[in-house]
Design a protein around this motif. Structure first.
Motif, mmCIF file in Angstrom:
data_model
loop_
_atom_site.group_PDB
_atom_site.id
_atom_site.type_symbol
_atom_site.label_atom_id
_atom_site.label_comp_id
_atom_site.label_asym_id
_atom_site.label_seq_id
_atom_site.Cartn_x
_atom_site.Cartn_y
_atom_site.Cartn_z
ATOM 1 N N GLN A 1 -14.780 43.062 10.468
ATOM 2 C CA GLN A 1 -15.953 43.740 9.932
ATOM 3 C C GLN A 1 -16.881 42.727 9.284
ATOM 4 O O GLN A 1 -16.450 41.655 8.864
ATOM 5 N N ARG A 2 -18.144 43.115 9.196
ATOM 6 C CA ARG A 2 -19.098 42.251 8.507
ATOM 7 C C ARG A 2 -18.714 42.141 7.043
ATOM 8 O O ARG A 2 -18.486 43.156 6.388
ATOM 9 N N PRO A 3 -18.666 40.932 6.527
ATOM 10 C CA PRO A 3 -18.242 40.764 5.144
ATOM 11 C C PRO A 3 -19.305 41.236 4.148
ATOM 12 O O PRO A 3 -20.475 41.365 4.480
ATOM 13 N N LYS A 4 -18.834 41.486 2.935
ATOM 14 C CA LYS A 4 -19.714 41.846 1.834
ATOM 15 C C LYS A 4 -20.103 40.584 1.077
ATOM 16 O O LYS A 4 -19.308 39.672 0.932
ATOM 17 N N LYS A 5 -21.330 40.571 0.576
ATOM 18 C CA LYS A 5 -21.770 39.448 -0.244
ATOM 19 C C LYS A 5 -21.289 39.686 -1.669
ATOM 20 O O LYS A 5 -21.581 40.719 -2.257
ATOM 21 N N MET A 6 -20.532 38.744 -2.202
ATOM 22 C CA MET A 6 -19.957 38.925 -3.521
ATOM 23 C C MET A 6 -20.114 37.660 -4.357
ATOM 24 O O MET A 6 -20.328 36.570 -3.838
ATOM 25 N N VAL A 7 -20.002 37.855 -5.664
ATOM 26 C CA VAL A 7 -20.082 36.736 -6.601
ATOM 27 C C VAL A 7 -18.786 36.713 -7.403
ATOM 28 O O VAL A 7 -18.426 37.700 -8.041
ATOM 29 N N ALA A 8 -18.080 35.594 -7.343
ATOM 30 C CA ALA A 8 -16.788 35.488 -8.031
ATOM 31 C C ALA A 8 -16.976 35.542 -9.543
ATOM 32 O O ALA A 8 -17.970 35.060 -10.088
ATOM 33 N N PHE A 9 -16.006 36.149 -10.206
ATOM 34 C CA PHE A 9 -16.039 36.234 -11.665
ATOM 35 C C PHE A 9 -14.622 35.995 -12.151
ATOM 36 O O PHE A 9 -13.927 36.910 -12.578
ATOM 37 N N GLU A 10 -14.181 34.772 -12.020
ATOM 38 C CA GLU A 10 -12.785 34.447 -12.311
ATOM 39 C C GLU A 10 -12.654 32.945 -12.553
ATOM 40 O O GLU A 10 -12.862 32.143 -11.641
ATOM 41 N N GLY A 11 -12.339 32.580 -13.793
ATOM 42 C CA GLY A 11 -12.056 31.180 -14.119
ATOM 43 C C GLY A 11 -13.091 30.212 -13.592
ATOM 44 O O GLY A 11 -14.301 30.449 -13.667
ATOM 45 N N ALA A 12 -12.606 29.104 -13.033
ATOM 46 C CA ALA A 12 -13.485 28.045 -12.551
ATOM 47 C C ALA A 12 -14.296 28.456 -11.322
ATOM 48 O O ALA A 12 -15.172 27.724 -10.893
ATOM 49 N N LEU A 13 -13.981 29.629 -10.771
ATOM 50 C CA LEU A 13 -14.728 30.109 -9.600
ATOM 51 C C LEU A 13 -15.979 30.886 -10.002
ATOM 52 O O LEU A 13 -16.820 31.198 -9.148
ATOM 53 N N THR A 14 -16.086 31.196 -11.289
ATOM 54 C CA THR A 14 -17.147 32.082 -11.770
ATOM 55 C C THR A 14 -18.529 31.671 -11.262
ATOM 56 O O THR A 14 -18.923 30.508 -11.391
ATOM 57 N N GLY A 15 -19.205 32.626 -10.684
ATOM 58 C CA GLY A 15 -20.573 32.395 -10.226
ATOM 59 C C GLY A 15 -20.686 31.893 -8.801
ATOM 60 O O GLY A 15 -21.786 31.832 -8.269
ATOM 61 N N ARG A 16 -19.574 31.552 -8.174
ATOM 62 C CA ARG A 16 -19.664 31.089 -6.779
ATOM 63 C C ARG A 16 -19.829 32.276 -5.853
ATOM 64 O O ARG A 16 -19.080 33.236 -5.912
ATOM 65 N N ARG A 17 -20.817 32.187 -4.984
ATOM 66 C CA ARG A 17 -21.063 33.269 -4.029
ATOM 67 C C ARG A 17 -20.135 33.113 -2.836
ATOM 68 O O ARG A 17 -19.845 31.990 -2.412
#
Ligand SMILES: [Zn+2]
Length: 82
Positions: free
Chosen positions: A28-44
């Motif tokens: 399926q086509r993926p969803k665009k998301m923004v990480a909100f977890e530790g050192a990943l925070t803010g990575r799209r």
């Protein structure tokens, strides 16, 4: 890769409109998301669109942003420890 916790950001959300890439298990086509977890925070990233409580979520399809600078990763990790 497992889906990290994420936050909805109005500037990066909804479905990824190009036909590629698709998620691994459901194609399926993926969803665009923004990480909100530790050192990943803010990575799209593009993630599996299947809800985690509605079946198997096959995780991150593709990172949009590369890893943050190490200094920022360390700062983020400290904030998340607080
Ligand atoms: Zn999937």
């Amino acid at each position: 890769q497992e889906t990290p916790d994420s936050v909805v950001d109005p500037s990066f959300c909804g479905s990824f409109t190009k036909s590629e890439p698709t998620c691994m298990m459901h194609h399926q086509r993926p969803k665009k998301m923004v990480a909100f977890e530790g050192a990943l925070t803010g990575r799209r990233y593009l993630g599996c669109p299947v809800q985690q409580d509605a079946g198997v979520n096959c995780g991150v399809v593709e990172w949009v942003d590369g890893p943050w600078l190490e200094i920022l990763q360390r700062c983020l990790a400290r904030i998340w420890d607080m």
